[in-house]
Design a protein around this motif. Structure first.
Motif: not given
Length: 268
Positions: A125, A128, A160, A164, A168, A208, A212, A215-216
């Protein structure tokens, strides 16, 4: 008499250290990376140099980020026979890869490493966050993590991390590595994976942080439907506006669906 600093024989469990020693595996990793002139290769966690030194022999110069200060002097001493090693003594989670690329005089760096299993997701992460400064990544990870990284919708391990990373990057599992390739041998299989950050123009994520958060929340309680899991993030009208069915669960939604949902405005 050799007065060069020597490596400790034992790994530090609290740092998640497992030292790679299988030369055939090391050669496969070097071949996968395929260093070329002008590349700025940055290794995360060189350990005792199992991958570092072959990369140096192939490329001549690499940068390595090492947190364990007991390894710094032995690495410097041993590297002299192979090439030029630029050592950064730091926790990789504190390293600004954009600033590092600038210091190395390149637009993008190439990341590699045998990541500590207890920190693999945070490191991924973190990378990213600097995807525009990274050309590609070649990592050894617990196979279970690589399976999650590459999983598609409908898979039991799709989650997740899958969404994620795939939003990307192009994620490509390369090969599996048996426990006996390490010292000490872990209790699980490992795998090598390649990640190539996507062209920013093709990603489609407008915000972004919002993406995030969506998705979380969606995967925060996997057994709940989108209607319930996203109750504080997106109402039914927004879910439907993204072309999604509110009664579906997060693991049934593809990456593009999450991107559409994340691009819609916050409720309230």
């Amino acid at each position: 008499m050799n007065d060069s600093p020597a490596f400790r024989r034992d790994a530090k469990k609290h740092l998640g250290q497992n030292f790679l020693h299988d030369h055939s595996v090391i050669e496969r990793i070097v071949q996968a990376i395929d260093p070329r002139p002008g590349d700025a290769i940055v290794e995360i966690g060189p350990g005792q140099g199992a991958l570092t030194f072959p990369l140096l022999q192939r490329h001549g110069r690499i940068t390595a980020i090492e947190f364990d200060r007991d390894l710094l002097d032995p690495l410097r001493a041993a590297a002299q026979a192979h090439g030029e090693l630029d050592l950064v003594a730091a926790n990789v989670l504190d390293v600004d890869f954009g600033a590092l690329a600038q210091r190395l005089g390149v637009e993008q760096i190439r990341l590699a490493g045998n990541l500590p299993y207890n920190l693999s997701s945070p490191i991924l992460f973190h990378a990213l966050d600097y995807a525009t400064s990274i050309r590609d990544m070649h990592f050894m990870l617990q196979k279970e993590v690589v399976d999650r990284m590459a999983a598609g919708p409908g898979s039991k391990v799709y989650g997740r991390l899958s969404v994620m990373l795939q939003a990307y990057c192009a994620v490509t599992p390369l090969f599996v590595v048996a426990p006996g390739s390490f010292r000490p041998a872990p209790k699980v299989d490992s795998a090598v994976v390649r990640l190539v950050p996507r062209d920013p123009a093709s990603i489609g994520v407008q915000d972004p942080k919002r993406f995030a958060d969506v998705v979380r929340a969606a995967f925060g309680q996997r057994r709940k439907t989108l209607r319930n899991a996203l109750s504080g993030v997106a109402d039914v009208a927004l879910i439907e506006a993204a072309g999604l069915r509110p009664e579906l669960r997060a693991e049934q939604i593809d990456v593009a669906g999450f991107v559409r949902l994340g691009n819609l405005p916050v409720i309230g």
